[in-house]
Design a protein around this motif. Sequence first.
Motif, PDB file in Angstrom:
ATOM      1  N   PRO A  68       0.803  -1.225   0.000  1.00  0.00           N
ATOM      2  CA  PRO A  68       0.000   0.000   0.000  1.00  0.00           C
ATOM      3  C   PRO A  68       0.837   1.277   0.000  1.00  0.00           C
ATOM      4  O   PRO A  68       0.757   2.099   0.908  1.00  0.00           O
ATOM      5  N   TYR A  69       1.647   1.431  -1.035  1.00  0.00           N
ATOM      6  CA  TYR A  69       2.499   2.623  -1.149  1.00  0.00           C
ATOM      7  C   TYR A  69       1.870   3.649  -2.084  1.00  0.00           C
ATOM      8  O   TYR A  69       1.057   3.318  -2.946  1.00  0.00           O
ATOM      9  N   GLU A  70       2.265   4.889  -1.912  1.00  0.00           N
ATOM     10  CA  GLU A  70       2.028   5.894  -2.943  1.00  0.00           C
ATOM     11  C   GLU A  70       3.033   5.637  -4.062  1.00  0.00           C
ATOM     12  O   GLU A  70       4.199   5.367  -3.789  1.00  0.00           O
ATOM     13  N   HIS A  71       2.595   5.734  -5.306  1.00  0.00           N
ATOM     14  CA  HIS A  71       3.526   5.518  -6.406  1.00  0.00           C
ATOM     15  C   HIS A  71       3.938   6.839  -7.023  1.00  0.00           C
ATOM     16  O   HIS A  71       3.094   7.682  -7.335  1.00  0.00           O
ATOM     17  N   ILE A  72       5.249   7.012  -7.182  1.00  0.00           N
ATOM     18  CA  ILE A  72       5.814   8.191  -7.831  1.00  0.00           C
ATOM     19  C   ILE A  72       6.417   7.723  -9.149  1.00  0.00           C
ATOM     20  O   ILE A  72       7.331   6.893  -9.158  1.00  0.00           O
ATOM     21  N   ALA A  73       5.902   8.218 -10.247  1.00  0.00           N
ATOM     22  CA  ALA A  73       6.350   7.762 -11.565  1.00  0.00           C
ATOM     23  C   ALA A  73       7.687   8.401 -11.930  1.00  0.00           C
ATOM     24  O   ALA A  73       7.991   9.531 -11.549  1.00  0.00           O
ATOM     25  N   GLY A  74       8.489   7.641 -12.715  1.00  0.00           N
ATOM     26  CA  GLY A  74       9.727   8.178 -13.258  1.00  0.00           C
ATOM     27  C   GLY A  74      10.889   8.101 -12.292  1.00  0.00           C
ATOM     28  O   GLY A  74      10.711   8.107 -11.074  1.00  0.00           O
ATOM     29  N   ALA A  75      12.102   8.039 -12.861  1.00  0.00           N
ATOM     30  CA  ALA A  75      13.302   7.902 -12.033  1.00  0.00           C
ATOM     31  C   ALA A  75      14.238   9.100 -12.109  1.00  0.00           C
ATOM     32  O   ALA A  75      15.082   9.270 -11.229  1.00  0.00           O
ATOM     33  N   ASP A  76      14.123   9.928 -13.129  1.00  0.00           N
ATOM     34  CA  ASP A  76      15.098  10.998 -13.338  1.00  0.00           C
ATOM     35  C   ASP A  76      14.621  12.362 -12.860  1.00  0.00           C
ATOM     36  O   ASP A  76      15.425  13.267 -12.659  1.00  0.00           O
ATOM     37  N   ASP A  77      13.320  12.537 -12.682  1.00  0.00           N
ATOM     38  CA  ASP A  77      12.756  13.800 -12.215  1.00  0.00           C
ATOM     39  C   ASP A  77      12.345  13.631 -10.751  1.00  0.00           C
ATOM     40  O   ASP A  77      11.467  12.821 -10.432  1.00  0.00           O
ATOM     41  N   LEU A  78      12.979  14.400  -9.864  1.00  0.00           N
ATOM     42  CA  LEU A  78      12.729  14.262  -8.436  1.00  0.00           C
ATOM     43  C   LEU A  78      11.800  15.348  -7.894  1.00  0.00           C
ATOM     44  O   LEU A  78      11.732  15.554  -6.678  1.00  0.00           O
ATOM     45  N   THR A  79      11.051  16.010  -8.759  1.00  0.00           N
ATOM     46  CA  THR A  79      10.140  17.064  -8.307  1.00  0.00           C
ATOM     47  C   THR A  79       9.090  16.513  -7.352  1.00  0.00           C
ATOM     48  O   THR A  79       8.868  17.043  -6.257  1.00  0.00           O
ATOM     49  N   LYS A  80       8.427  15.437  -7.755  1.00  0.00           N
ATOM     50  CA  LYS A  80       7.409  14.828  -6.903  1.00  0.00           C
ATOM     51  C   LYS A  80       8.048  14.129  -5.703  1.00  0.00           C
ATOM     52  O   LYS A  80       7.424  14.024  -4.634  1.00  0.00           O
ATOM     53  N   THR A  81       9.266  13.674  -5.877  1.00  0.00           N
ATOM     54  CA  THR A  81       9.994  13.066  -4.763  1.00  0.00           C
ATOM     55  C   THR A  81      10.187  14.083  -3.648  1.00  0.00           C
ATOM     56  O   THR A  81       9.948  13.799  -2.465  1.00  0.00           O
ATOM     57  N   LYS A  82      10.621  15.267  -4.017  1.00  0.00           N
ATOM     58  CA  LYS A  82      10.833  16.331  -3.032  1.00  0.00           C
ATOM     59  C   LYS A  82       9.528  16.672  -2.319  1.00  0.00           C
ATOM     60  O   LYS A  82       9.508  16.869  -1.093  1.00  0.00           O
ATOM     61  N   ALA A  83       8.445  16.732  -3.065  1.00  0.00           N
ATOM     62  CA  ALA A  83       7.147  17.036  -2.453  1.00  0.00           C
ATOM     63  C   ALA A  83       6.781  15.977  -1.426  1.00  0.00           C
ATOM     64  O   ALA A  83       6.237  16.288  -0.349  1.00  0.00           O
ATOM     65  N   PHE A  84       7.053  14.715  -1.735  1.00  0.00           N
ATOM     66  CA  PHE A  84       6.760  13.637  -0.790  1.00  0.00           C
ATOM     67  C   PHE A  84       7.624  13.765   0.468  1.00  0.00           C
ATOM     68  O   PHE A  84       7.127  13.637   1.594  1.00  0.00           O
ATOM     69  N   LEU A  85       8.913  14.026   0.288  1.00  0.00           N
ATOM     70  CA  LEU A  85       9.827  14.085   1.426  1.00  0.00           C
ATOM     71  C   LEU A  85       9.515  15.243   2.366  1.00  0.00           C
ATOM     72  O   LEU A  85       9.771  15.158   3.570  1.00  0.00           O
ATOM     73  N   THR A  86       8.986  16.325   1.815  1.00  0.00           N
ATOM     74  CA  THR A  86       8.781  17.544   2.616  1.00  0.00           C
ATOM     75  C   THR A  86       7.321  17.781   2.996  1.00  0.00           C
ATOM     76  O   THR A  86       6.987  18.827   3.536  1.00  0.00           O
ATOM     77  N   ARG A  87       6.466  16.826   2.746  1.00  0.00           N
ATOM     78  CA  ARG A  87       5.027  17.024   2.959  1.00  0.00           C
ATOM     79  C   ARG A  87       4.690  17.328   4.406  1.00  0.00           C
ATOM     80  O   ARG A  87       3.852  18.172   4.700  1.00  0.00           O
ATOM     81  N   ASP A  88       5.298  16.622   5.340  1.00  0.00           N
ATOM     82  CA  ASP A  88       4.967  16.790   6.751  1.00  0.00           C
ATOM     83  C   ASP A  88       6.239  16.544   7.558  1.00  0.00           C
ATOM     84  O   ASP A  88       6.696  15.405   7.690  1.00  0.00           O
ATOM     85  N   LYS A  89       6.825  17.603   8.104  1.00  0.00           N
ATOM     86  CA  LYS A  89       8.097  17.486   8.812  1.00  0.00           C
ATOM     87  C   LYS A  89       7.974  16.698  10.112  1.00  0.00           C
ATOM     88  O   LYS A  89       8.988  16.252  10.659  1.00  0.00           O
ATOM     89  N   THR A  90       6.765  16.520  10.606  1.00  0.00           N
ATOM     90  CA  THR A  90       6.587  15.801  11.870  1.00  0.00           C
ATOM     91  C   THR A  90       6.415  14.306  11.682  1.00  0.00           C
ATOM     92  O   THR A  90       6.394  13.558  12.667  1.00  0.00           O
ATOM     93  N   GLN A  91       6.302  13.859  10.441  1.00  0.00           N
ATOM     94  CA  GLN A  91       6.023  12.448  10.175  1.00  0.00           C
ATOM     95  C   GLN A  91       7.196  11.798   9.455  1.00  0.00           C
ATOM     96  O   GLN A  91       7.647  12.290   8.420  1.00  0.00           O
ATOM     97  N   PRO A  92       7.723  10.685   9.961  1.00  0.00           N
ATOM     98  CA  PRO A  92       8.797   9.990   9.245  1.00  0.00           C
ATOM     99  C   PRO A  92       8.269   9.329   7.979  1.00  0.00           C
ATOM    100  O   PRO A  92       7.073   9.074   7.851  1.00  0.00           O
ATOM    101  N   TRP A  93       9.178   9.022   7.066  1.00  0.00           N
ATOM    102  CA  TRP A  93       8.768   8.444   5.789  1.00  0.00           C
ATOM    103  C   TRP A  93       9.662   7.285   5.394  1.00  0.00           C
ATOM    104  O   TRP A  93      10.815   7.187   5.814  1.00  0.00           O
ATOM    105  N   LEU A  94       9.102   6.428   4.560  1.00  0.00           N
ATOM    106  CA  LEU A  94       9.835   5.365   3.855  1.00  0.00           C
ATOM    107  C   LEU A  94       9.674   5.619   2.369  1.00  0.00           C
ATOM    108  O   LEU A  94       8.548   5.738   1.877  1.00  0.00           O
ATOM    109  N   LEU A  95      10.774   5.697   1.656  1.00  0.00           N
ATOM    110  CA  LEU A  95      10.752   5.792   0.202  1.00  0.00           C
ATOM    111  C   LEU A  95      11.626   4.700  -0.380  1.00  0.00           C
ATOM    112  O   LEU A  95      12.811   4.603  -0.050  1.00  0.00           O
ATOM    113  N   VAL A  96      11.046   3.872  -1.226  1.00  0.00           N
ATOM    114  CA  VAL A  96      11.821   2.924  -2.035  1.00  0.00           C
ATOM    115  C   VAL A  96      11.984   3.556  -3.410  1.00  0.00           C
ATOM    116  O   VAL A  96      10.996   3.830  -4.103  1.00  0.00           O
ATOM    117  N   PHE A  97      13.229   3.796  -3.787  1.00  0.00           N
ATOM    118  CA  PHE A  97      13.532   4.323  -5.112  1.00  0.00           C
ATOM    119  C   PHE A  97      14.034   3.154  -5.948  1.00  0.00           C
ATOM    120  O   PHE A  97      15.147   2.666  -5.753  1.00  0.00           O
TER     121      PHE A  97
END
Length: 533
Positions: free
Chosen positions: A178-207
């Motif tokens: 049950p992960y959120e899917h981020i499309a593409g490997a070379d553009d990290l725009t959406k990646t940054k949005a995921f990482l910075t969405r909530d500073k109080t909540q830890p995250w797991l990202l599989v790239f």
Amino acid sequence: MEELEHGNIRIMEYCEITGSPTHHSNIPSFQYSGVPFFFWRPIVKTRLVILAAWLLVPAAWLSAAEAPAARPNILLIVADDLCWRDLGFTGNREVYTPNIDRLRSQGMYLRGMFTPATTCSPSRHALYTGLYCVRAGAYPNHTRAYDGTKSMFTHLRECGYRVALQNKTHVGPPATFPYEHIAGADDLTKTKAFLTRDKTQPWLLVFASNDPHGPWTRGPQDRYDPARLTVPAYLHDNAVTRKQLAAYYAEIVQLDEQVGALLGLLDETRQAGNTLVMFVSEQGSSFPYGGKWSVYDNGIRVATVVRWPGKVKPGSSSEALVQYVDVPPTFLAAAGSDPRTIDTGCPDARGARGFDGRSFLDVLLGKSDRHRDYVFSQHTTVGIIGYEQPYPMRAVRDGRYKLIRNLAPQNTYSIGGIHKGEPITSWQADAARDPKLAARVEWLFHRPAEELYDLESDPYEMKNRADDPQLAEVRTRLGRQLDAWMAQQGDRGMETELQATSRQGKSDAEKPADEATAQTPKKAKNKAGKKSR
């Protein structure tokens, strides 16, 4: 008495959670309170004056052991069909991997990491679920886990993490992952949005990169001169091999640039200090003997680096034997959870519902340099593109020796990836004038029922010692371990192989009702004969 390396061994790590839901939730999840749970119970039962006095205690008086540790973010970077030998820090001086090499200098190199499968889908299922492939039902390529199985995305989400996977998926069913899917490997725009969405909540990202999976068309294709490359000893040296090797190395450069961009993003968002980063090379390249589609070390051994500032010693290394199935328990332990309490949703043959893996957090923290006595792997041929006959493989390895069982040695091992097209066609042409090469090519198609290797003296596994009387005890000991592992997994050898296609495609739970009832699973034709196991 010999201890069998299988089953559900766990370590205890302490985690305190409250029942307050996070903001995501169609799946229940939890987050830490500001004060550990064991402080609350005495507070609510004491007088107000005692509570007031307690609140006046300076924070500095609390020991580090009493203070709740911040849970780390977790970034898992997965390469795609990369042989563990083909990185700068593992000894290949020609491939250009400055970012991955720098990551290694900042963390621990796990020299003894192994995958239990050598194709993309079963390998990733094991990495994400903490279960070996046959038990989970995810053992052929293009596979899926049994309905009801849970993954580290499930478990960490329930511990309050937001979870995502970027780019390559290759796992199923969706309810298990049950992960959120981020499309593409070379553009990290959406990646940054995921990482910075909530500073109080830890995250797991599989790239999950697509590099250096074939066809090798990405990366700086003019960087390497084929004529100047050093061809690895396990490959045949000719012009075709050299040309393909140059293209493969270019894709490794592309992967390295992705790793550099991800690490740069952690720096940019000021999260590097509290992020556990793990890099894994996956299951070998798609050259003949490059590792993929085999259980030789080129395939099952994984170049692995872990960086965790303040926890993992920079520049350190460990020889401890660990497996992909140990990764989810380790991540949970790092997050403050107890892996022993997890119900994976998928029982083994004995009914146990915990992980097949166990946490190696003590290895990462430098408290231990031992973890497993044995590692295991399997390869399923049925269902692979271009396969002709069933050719199941099973393997067990300790720190020095490896036993391989080929369960249908009377068959011909032939699939599309390494037995057809280039470079094998050019190898076969050259073999007409080279008896040693001819034997090497023949071994790619036909192997004996058992293979035994002394990896200390024979790291490329070219001298089979299964019939060596000096290693008879080793062969028996490893065989006993392999039998026990297969029994715990519910692995019936050839019978399991022939059911492989039933584990591909969508499950009945994912299909419309009329489609699910109308279709029956295909079954592979048994050409194994009387010698099959």
